[in-house]
Design an enzyme around this catalytic site. Structure first.
Site, short mmCIF file in Angstrom:
data_model
loop_
_atom_site.label_atom_id
_atom_site.label_comp_id
_atom_site.label_asym_id
_atom_site.label_seq_id
_atom_site.Cartn_x
_atom_site.Cartn_y
_atom_site.Cartn_z
N SER A 38 -13.78 2.26 -12.40
CA SER A 38 -13.73 2.16 -10.94
C SER A 38 -12.39 2.75 -10.48
O SER A 38 -11.58 3.17 -11.31
CB SER A 38 -13.88 0.71 -10.51
N SER A 39 -12.19 2.75 -9.19
CA SER A 39 -10.94 3.24 -8.59
C SER A 39 -10.61 4.71 -8.89
O SER A 39 -9.46 5.08 -9.00
CB SER A 39 -9.73 2.39 -9.03
N TYR A 82 -7.51 -10.36 -1.51
CA TYR A 82 -7.17 -10.20 -2.93
C TYR A 82 -8.37 -9.71 -3.73
O TYR A 82 -8.24 -9.08 -4.76
CB TYR A 82 -6.70 -11.53 -3.54
N THR A 134 -13.50 14.53 -23.08
CA THR A 134 -14.69 14.61 -22.21
C THR A 134 -15.78 13.60 -22.59
O THR A 134 -16.76 13.46 -21.89
CB THR A 134 -15.34 16.02 -22.27
N GLY A 165 -3.38 -11.85 9.69
CA GLY A 165 -3.66 -12.80 8.62
C GLY A 165 -4.36 -14.05 9.14
O GLY A 165 -4.59 -14.22 10.34
N CYS A 184 -2.04 -8.83 15.67
CA CYS A 184 -2.97 -9.96 15.64
C CYS A 184 -2.22 -11.25 15.32
O CYS A 184 -1.47 -11.73 16.16
CB CYS A 184 -4.13 -9.67 14.69
N GLY A 221 0.36 -11.46 13.80
CA GLY A 221 1.75 -11.06 14.02
C GLY A 221 2.18 -11.25 15.47
O GLY A 221 3.30 -11.67 15.75
N MET A 222 1.27 -10.96 16.40
CA MET A 222 1.58 -11.20 17.82
C MET A 222 1.63 -12.71 18.08
O MET A 222 2.52 -13.21 18.76
CB MET A 222 0.51 -10.58 18.73
N GLU A 243 -4.70 -23.02 15.08
CA GLU A 243 -5.18 -22.64 13.74
C GLU A 243 -4.33 -23.32 12.66
O GLU A 243 -4.83 -23.69 11.61
CB GLU A 243 -5.11 -21.11 13.57
N HIS A 261 -6.04 -4.56 16.76
CA HIS A 261 -5.61 -3.89 15.54
C HIS A 261 -5.52 -2.38 15.78
O HIS A 261 -6.51 -1.67 15.59
CB HIS A 261 -6.61 -4.14 14.40
N GLU A 300 -4.28 -0.22 13.99
CA GLU A 300 -4.40 0.53 12.73
C GLU A 300 -5.82 1.04 12.46
O GLU A 300 -6.00 2.02 11.76
CB GLU A 300 -3.91 -0.32 11.54
N1 GLN Z 1 -5.92 -15.91 12.36
C1 GLN Z 1 -5.76 -15.34 13.65
C2 GLN Z 1 -6.99 -15.49 14.52
O1 GLN Z 1 -8.06 -15.74 14.04
C3 GLN Z 1 -5.36 -13.88 13.55
C4 GLN Z 1 -6.40 -13.00 12.95
C5 GLN Z 1 -5.87 -11.66 12.49
O2 GLN Z 1 -4.67 -11.51 12.29
N2 GLN Z 1 -6.75 -10.72 12.28
O3 GLN Z 1 -6.92 -15.35 15.71
#
Ligand code: GLN
Length: 532
Positions: free
Chosen positions: A14-15, A55, A189, A355, A382, A384-385, A406, A508, A510
């Site tokens: 794989s990879s 993970y 090969t 996260g 997310c 992070g904000m 949360e 997001h 990204e």
């Molecule tokens: N855990 C947070 C929420 O559910 C942020 C989610 C995330 O960072 N994608 O709102």
């Protein structure tokens, strides 16, 4: 013209980079003027990777239509600059779910429901769905896993049947590895031969072989593989290791992979591939005029795939700024109030990652405090904000122990709270606020400076939100809501007034960054990190 189907399978290990290979081939076909789409079939039983721990499977990528998908779809979008959708990612779980639902509905009219034909038919239906109405000249389908895996068998059988049904409109490309044995100084090969045998046992003759290698393959190796694996010599293609994935399309062009494919389909080669913008990106990427050090603070740092779209967004944003971005992963659990300045002092900017859950939260809060107090460019995505909001509440508004519900359901100051629409939801799969939503941007903000627009659309994946009850308190002390959803008023972005560049976004950015259309927010962040 009827849609042509290209299947990419993998062998040996794989990879090997099937996702990058298929995206590179699609890119070349697209650059010749053909319309293309790429699909990933994943052999696991989860309905989607949304419930998988990063993970296990790396990042969960989110499409505009709110599908939680494999991270390879991120590569497809970054290469093709075209959005994908739920139809572009199908898992064994989704296939079985659909078959079992049909069985319960009585659709099989008393028949015994079996892997062949019912599961294979459902797989074929999902593949052909993309080719419907002739929307695409090419549907490229990546079969996840490695040939020989038990769970891949129904997919390989579906490919065999489709090759039989579609005849000259279908083709199989098999990606394998040619290992180099340093002790004998030889490229080997045999693994490729075995892997092609495994495919043949399942009734599939590959049309093209792509050999991943660390060293140039000589003619004799190509001849040998061609002879032993029943493929034309010019259909044995070398894929040599390159320093950046974005060079693979050019390598595949040099190997004439696109021409080999078009010739096999008996199609016109179209125009010469138009790759000027791509090459100009690569040139900037490879010849940076400056450098910045960015810390990505998160809890999945042992596995860089967990933040794939973020790290790729930095590659795109770096090129825009002609700047090398040294992205370093910092474990949020290692950051404490006593060591945060030692750990972060040499960085030009910090990003607090998305996260879920409590682990590593305090390190992230310390990071936000450090960036805020020391005027260091900060981007919170997310979670992070949400972290930046919690930190500001605790240390500036003096709302002691302010939190997200949360992390602490009974906090006295729930500055981040569960969204109304989320209350009462018990099923975890596919139930977050997912996909693209509009966001209105306040003029004069850093966000506006980055996007140069008052309305944008970005993708989301969350359950919690900024608690509007506290908005005035935050704004009075300098944390402003600069991005708001026009329909629900939900706070999508915050900034700290007077700070060099401190932005938190609930969405997001990204997921929307591509080689040809880098995320304006990441570019703005890098620009801020560059100004000393
Ligand atoms: N855990 C947070 C929420 O559910 C942020 C989610 C995330 O960072 N994608 O709102």
């Amino acid at each position: 013209m009827s849609t042509k189907y290209i299947f990419v399978t993998g062998g040996v290990t794989s990879s090997l980079g099937k996702g990058i290979l298929i995206a590179s081939l699609a890119k070349l076909l697209q650059a010749r003027g053909y319309s293309v789409t790429i699909q990933k079939l994943d052999p696991y039983i989860n309905v989607d990777p949304g419930t998988l721990n990063p993970y296990e499977h790396g990042e969960c990528y989110v499409t505009n239509d709110g599908a939680e998908t494999d991270l390879d779809l991120g590569h497809y979008e970054r290469f093709l600059n075209k959005p994908t959708s739920q139809a572009n990612n199908v898992t064994t779980g989704r296939v079985y779910q659909s078959v079992i639902n049909k069985e319960r509905h009585g659709d099989y009219l008393g028949k015994t429901v079996q892997i062949i034909p019912h599961i294979t038919d459902e797989i074929k239906r999902n593949i052909k769905l993309l080719g419907r109405k002739g929307k695409y000249d090419f549907v490229l389908t990546e079969i996840g896993g490695t040939v020989g895996d038990i769970e891949s068998l129904p997919y390989i059988e579906a490919v065999r049947q489709l090759k039989w049904e579609l005849g000259k409109s279908a083709m199989v490309i098999h990606l394998t590895l040619v290992p180099f044995l340093s002790a004998s100084g030889e490229l080997k090969t045999k693994p490729t031969q075995h892997s092609v045998k495994a495919l043949l046992e399942n009734g599939v003759q590959p049309d093209v072989l792509v050999l991943r290698t660390e060293h140039e393959l000589g003619d004799s190796i190509r001849k040998k593989v061609a002879l032993f694996c029943n493929v034309d010599e010019n259909s044995v293609v070398q894929s040599i290791d390159v320093p950046t994935i974005y060079e693979v399309p050019l390598k595949m062009k040099a190997e004439k992979l696109d021409l080999t494919v078009l010739n096999k389909f008996g199609m016109s080669t179209g125009k010469e591939p138009e790759l000027e913008a791509w090459k100009s990106f690569l040139k900037k990427h490879k010849n940076p005029k400056s450098e910045v050090n960015i810390a990505l603070v998160g809890k999945y740092v042992e596995l860089p795939d967990a933040y794939k779209s973020i790290s790729e967004s930095f590659v795109h944003a770096g090129a825009v700024n002609e700047c090398k971005v040294n992205l370093q992963y910092v474990h949020s659990e290692e950051i404490k109030s006593g060591n945060v300045d030692t750990i972060l002092k040499d960085f030009d900017g910090v990003l607090v990652a998305p996260g879920f859950g409590h682990r590593g939260i305090n390190g992230k809060i310390e990071t936000a405090r450090y960036a805020r107090e020391n005027n260091i460019p900060f981007l919170g995505i997310c979670l992070g904000m949400q972290i930046a909001v919690i930190e500001f509440a605790r240390n500036v508004l003096k709302l002691e122990e302010a939190d997200s519900t949360e992390m602490n359901e009974v906090t006295k100051y729930p500055v981040i709270d569960l969204m109304e629409e989320q209350k009462g939801i018990t099923n975890m799969g596919g139930t977050m606020r997912l996909g693209a939503f509009a966001c209105n941007i306040k003029k004069g903000s850093k966000l506006y400076e980055a996007y140069k627009k008052t309305q944008i659309t970005e993708r989301h994946r969350h359950r919690y939100e900024f608690n509007d009850k506290y908005k005035k308190q935050f704004e009075d002390k300098g944390m402003k809501a600069v991005g708001v959803n026009p329909d629900t008023n939900l706070v999508e972005a915050i900034e700290i007034e007077g700070h060099k560049w401190f932005v938190g976004v609930q969405y997001h950015p990204e997921y929307n960054s591509t080689v040809l259309k880098p995320s304006p927010l990441f570019s703005g962040f890098i620009k801020a990190c560059l100004t000393k």
